[in-house]
Design an enzyme around this catalytic site. Structure first.
Site, mmCIF file in Angstrom:
data_model
loop_
_atom_site.group_PDB
_atom_site.id
_atom_site.type_symbol
_atom_site.label_atom_id
_atom_site.label_comp_id
_atom_site.label_asym_id
_atom_site.label_seq_id
_atom_site.Cartn_x
_atom_site.Cartn_y
_atom_site.Cartn_z
ATOM 1 N N ASP A 1 4.941 2.281 -4.838
ATOM 2 C CA ASP A 1 5.957 1.256 -5.010
ATOM 3 C C ASP A 1 6.180 0.852 -6.467
ATOM 4 O O ASP A 1 6.899 1.511 -7.189
ATOM 5 C CB ASP A 1 5.631 0.027 -4.151
ATOM 6 C CG ASP A 1 5.609 0.333 -2.663
ATOM 7 O OD1 ASP A 1 5.140 1.418 -2.295
ATOM 8 O OD2 ASP A 1 6.072 -0.482 -1.866
ATOM 9 N N GLU B 1 -4.378 -5.792 4.345
ATOM 10 C CA GLU B 1 -3.660 -4.698 3.693
ATOM 11 C C GLU B 1 -4.234 -4.391 2.315
ATOM 12 O O GLU B 1 -4.360 -3.238 1.901
ATOM 13 C CB GLU B 1 -2.179 -5.085 3.561
ATOM 14 C CG GLU B 1 -1.323 -4.059 2.845
ATOM 15 C CD GLU B 1 0.092 -4.570 2.612
ATOM 16 O OE1 GLU B 1 0.966 -3.729 2.343
ATOM 17 O OE2 GLU B 1 0.323 -5.792 2.685
#
Length: 802
Positions: free
Chosen positions: A535, A768
């Site tokens: 990302d 996460e």
């Protein structure tokens, strides 16, 4: 394909957009981009038919809801649970997994992927346990019978008994097949001894019945509805019972709807509440055999079977991962929950992906998008709240665990992914199939771009399967199925590799770069590289064809090496294996790698591209337009002309040559990698290795006004697992850094385990990512039992071969 060095040049992307039959008028329906790969489907292999297919027919395949059951068919009879909870002194409705629910804890503590699962949900003082069981007996319809035990209890010492006096559970059936009829077992309301709730018939399973059994005094109400919006069933129930903030109404029989496709049963009782719901298939006229089958999956017999199934799970878990004397009992609990929720989160989806067209194709066909072909997907999911769908980049890491638990399920999942390949060898990086999946994703992320890839992580698990087969670690039956699978899948794996080579190659031989970066953005501090999986990890400030992305180069080496191993296993190495060996030799050429990516001063590896560090976000006034007044927005400002150079941002990307074992064990450059990893001023913390070094100018920086740092410092388990794998590898290789690699390995392993375990018991979740600043606190999506479940393999010290 060709893997020789002479073939590693720049590919041609134009073929992606040609119509299959040329420039025909119907080309928008036959673009190469939405044409399936011309090879037999892997999921048509005999090994995925028969008993295997039937054994996986029913399952908890709707991971986006707290409890959802369906079949692995496009149009299924579905079941699920809705309940009324209490939050801030008000009644609230629960169905779809949402962070806003602020559930204290939820997830499958045990799940074997086939016929058993145990889930615990803690909702503001109410503990809801759901246990799922499948059985197959004589007389069953296709897929067998299943049962669900629901147990709801409250903490009476700390809760308002006026609000919590009665529990309200809503169990529903929803029929996706229009032609099938759901019928209420009305005698239940008139005859207290009758357990029948509903009945019906389907072509696949024959007649079926739904029963309920409980020793509690249950009050049952029901209603039938007709709706195409199965992802909005909670709203449907809420409207039927009225406002639930101050009180809970009762469902009323709806006599106006003669052919409902949704039946909802409201189960109300004083706490604690326990009910057994059983589904039996293959039924006909009432018979003693059907009654006996219901008895076998309810009450005391269900209790005994659930105890036995949990024992079987624990015994298999202990045998496969052998954590005795390796970690604490608390860590074992976390490892078991990580595996259970990963497997319990496997979903089945059916629908059509949305494929974005290039501007040229939009102009030609008058469309922005075209649909992919209708397809089914069986896949693990990263997280049940935000990410309850398939992710190609994540799936390879998932399978490192699943292949050790159930090889057949692993092959089934990989086969579904490879069957999503189009004629050019491209696989969508995300799969959003069906309305339920679409309801959990922002619109801007739905469309997939066929020029863009994702790391080929499926090769991670395939390497383990190849090695295990070569070393006779599997049964003869398992080895035969793995070999048959690889023989069928090889043509697709080759095409996938060739797609990367053709479309992601750079200008220089052996160079690659991730396509899809925005070259025109004036809002992102550093243009994102979503395709890499990292990302906002900083790349060259000015994207372009000159870029050389280090991680993709290493992924290509990794894939070529795995393909070479598969050719040897299949016995066709002389035919194609030499080509992959040539590719492996080229991409593992240490001197060439250093020439292209090594910074001699720091001893670190970096990307290469058109770059400047003099970039910042500044506030600029906007013009007033119509009724919109002038305001301010953050705009990217470049303060010097970028130059072609190494991109000086130390982090996960820099460690790829180390993680893939390219660096010789005796090289001083290996020592430099260990220095960077173990340096507290750069990457090292007590909670894991950072994604980006503290010395980076973009460390912990927002990429836009609203895009918080993601891969700019936070600790991620998948990359820490790969770092540990490399440390473990180098700790067994003779060389001057062997003992140091072992020391760092042991400390990093303990840090990761301790932090994940501490967070789990403090928060109820596996996360996460983990905060590098705030004492390793869990961040992001939770529960995230996708690749963070690799903590179990870290506990077991089980790593893929480098």
């Amino acid at each position: 394909m060709s893997g020789s060095s002479s073939s590693l040049g720049t590919g041609n992307q134009s073929s992606l957009w040609r119509s299959v039959d040329g420039d025909d008028e119907e080309g928008d329906q036959q673009l190469r981009v939405n044409t399936p790969f011309p090879a037999p489907k892997i999921m048509d292999l005999p090994q995925f038919q028969g008993e295997h297919k039937e054994s996986l027919y029913w399952g908890t395949y709707r991971p986006h809801v707290y409890l959802g059951i369906r079949t692995r068919t496009p149009r299924s009879l579905m079941a699920g649970l809705i309940w009324i909870g209490v939050k801030d002194g008000k009644y609230v409705i629960r169905h779809v997994c949402e962070d806003s629910d602020e559930i204290s804890k939820y997830g499958w503590t045990h799940h074997n992927g086939r016929d058993y699962g145990n889930q615990v949900i803690v909702d503001h003082g109410m503990t809801l346990t759901t246990e799922f069981l499948k059985t197959k007996e004589d007389g069953c319809g296709y897929g067998g019978d299943w049962a669900l035990r629901i147990d709801a209890q409250i903490d009476k010492d700390n809760l308002d008994e006026e609000l919590w006096g009665t529990g309200h559970l809503f169990f529903y059936l929803a029929e996706e097949e229009d032609s099938n009829v759901l019928s209420i077992g009305r005698e239940k309301l008139d005859t207290p001894d009758s357990s029948l709730l509903a009945y019906g018939s389907r072509e696949d399973i024959g007649g079926w019945e739904l029963h309920i059994d409980s020793t509690d005094d249950l009050e049952i109400h029901y209603s039938g509805f007709r709706t195409p919006h199965f992802h909005k069933l909670a709203e449907l129930v809420q409207n039927a019972i009225g406002s639930h903030e101050t009180g809970v109404g009762l469902l009323q029989p709806d006599t106006s709807e003669n052919s409902p496709n949704v039946l909802v049963f409201q189960i109300s009782a004083k706490f604690p509440v326990r009910a057994d719901i059983s589904f039996v298939s293959g039924t006909g006229l009432p018979s003693s055999r059907d009654a006996e089958r219901v008895k076998n999956i309810t009450g005391k017999q269900l209790s005994n079977t659930l105890i036995e199934k949990q024992k079987e799970f624990d015994e298999k878990f202990n045998r496969l991962f052998n954590l005795t004397d390796k970690v604490s009992s608390e860590a074992v609990t976390v490892g078991r929950a990580a595996l259970g929720n990963l497997i319990g989160g496997i979903g089945y989806f059916y629908g059509q992906s949305k494929i974005s067209l290039t501007q040229d194709m939009r102009d030609k066909h008058g469309k922005d998008f075209v649909p992919y072909w209708p397809a089914e997907m069986y896949t693990a999911v990263p997280g049940r709240t935000t990410f309850p769908r398939g992710f190609l980049w994540d799936e390879g890491f998932h399978q490192l665990l699943i292949c050790r638990w159930d090889i057949k399920i692993c092959l089934d999942i990989i086969g579904h992914w490879l069957d999503m390949m189009n004629v050019d060898g491209w696989i969508p990086r995300e799969l959003v199939l069906g309305t339920e999946a679409l309801s959990k994703i922002p619109e801007e992320y739905v469309a997939q771009h066929p020029t863009n890839g994702n790391p080929p992580t499926l090769f991670l698990a395939l390497k383990d399967l190849v090695n295990g087969t070569s070393r006779n670690q599997f049964t003869t039956s398992e080895s035969n199925e793995i070999t048959s699978f690889l023989d069928s899948a090889f043509v697709r794996l080759e095409a996938w590799f060739q797609w990367f080579h053709n479309t992601q190659s750079g200008k220089d031989v052996s160079s690659y770069y991730w396509h899809g970066r925005d070259q025109t953005t004036n809002r992102q501090l550093n243009p994102q590289t979503l395709t890499s999986g990292f990302d906002d990890y900083p790349r060259a400030s000015h994207p372009g064809e000159e870029e050389r992305h280090l991680d993709l180069r290493c992924w290509m080496l990794f894939a070529a090496d795995r393909l070479n191993s598969i050719t040897k296993l299949l016995g066709n190495h002389n035919e194609v294996g030499n080509e992959y060996e040539s590719t492996v030799r080229l991409l593992s050429d240490f001197e060439l790698l250093n020439k292209m990516h090594l910074d001699d001063v720091s001893g670190a590896y970096f990307d290469f591209g058109n770059h400047t560090e003099k970039v910042r976000l500044v506030w600029r006034d906007t013009e007033s337009l119509g009724s919109n007044p002038a305001s301010q927005e953050l705009i990217r400002e470049v303060m010097e002309i970028p130059q072609l150079s190494l991109v000086p941002h130390l982090g996960y990307v820099s460690l790829f040559p180390f993680m893939t074992g390219i660096i010789p064990s005796e090289s001083p450059i290996l020592g430099k990698q260990l220095d960077h990893i173990f340096d507290r001023s750069e990457l090292w913390t007590d909670f894991g290795v950072l994604s980006l070094a503290k010395s980076s100018t973009l460390y912990d920086k927002y990429n836009t006004e609203h895009e918080a740092p993601y891969w700019r410092g936070s600790i991620w388990m998948n990359m820490n697992y790969m770092i540990l794998s490399a440390l473990h590898h180098y700790s067994t290789e003779d060389g001057p850094y062997k003992l140091r690699a072992r020391t760092i390995y042991e400390e990093l392993r303990q840090n990761l385990i301790r932090n994940v375990v501490d967070n789990y018991f403090k928060t109820g979740y596996i996360w996460e990512q983990y905060d590098q600043k705030n004492d390793g606190k869990g961040r992001g999506v939770h529960p995230f039992t996708g690749w963070t479940s690799l903590i179990l393999l870290i506990m077991a010290e089980t790593y893929p071969e480098i």
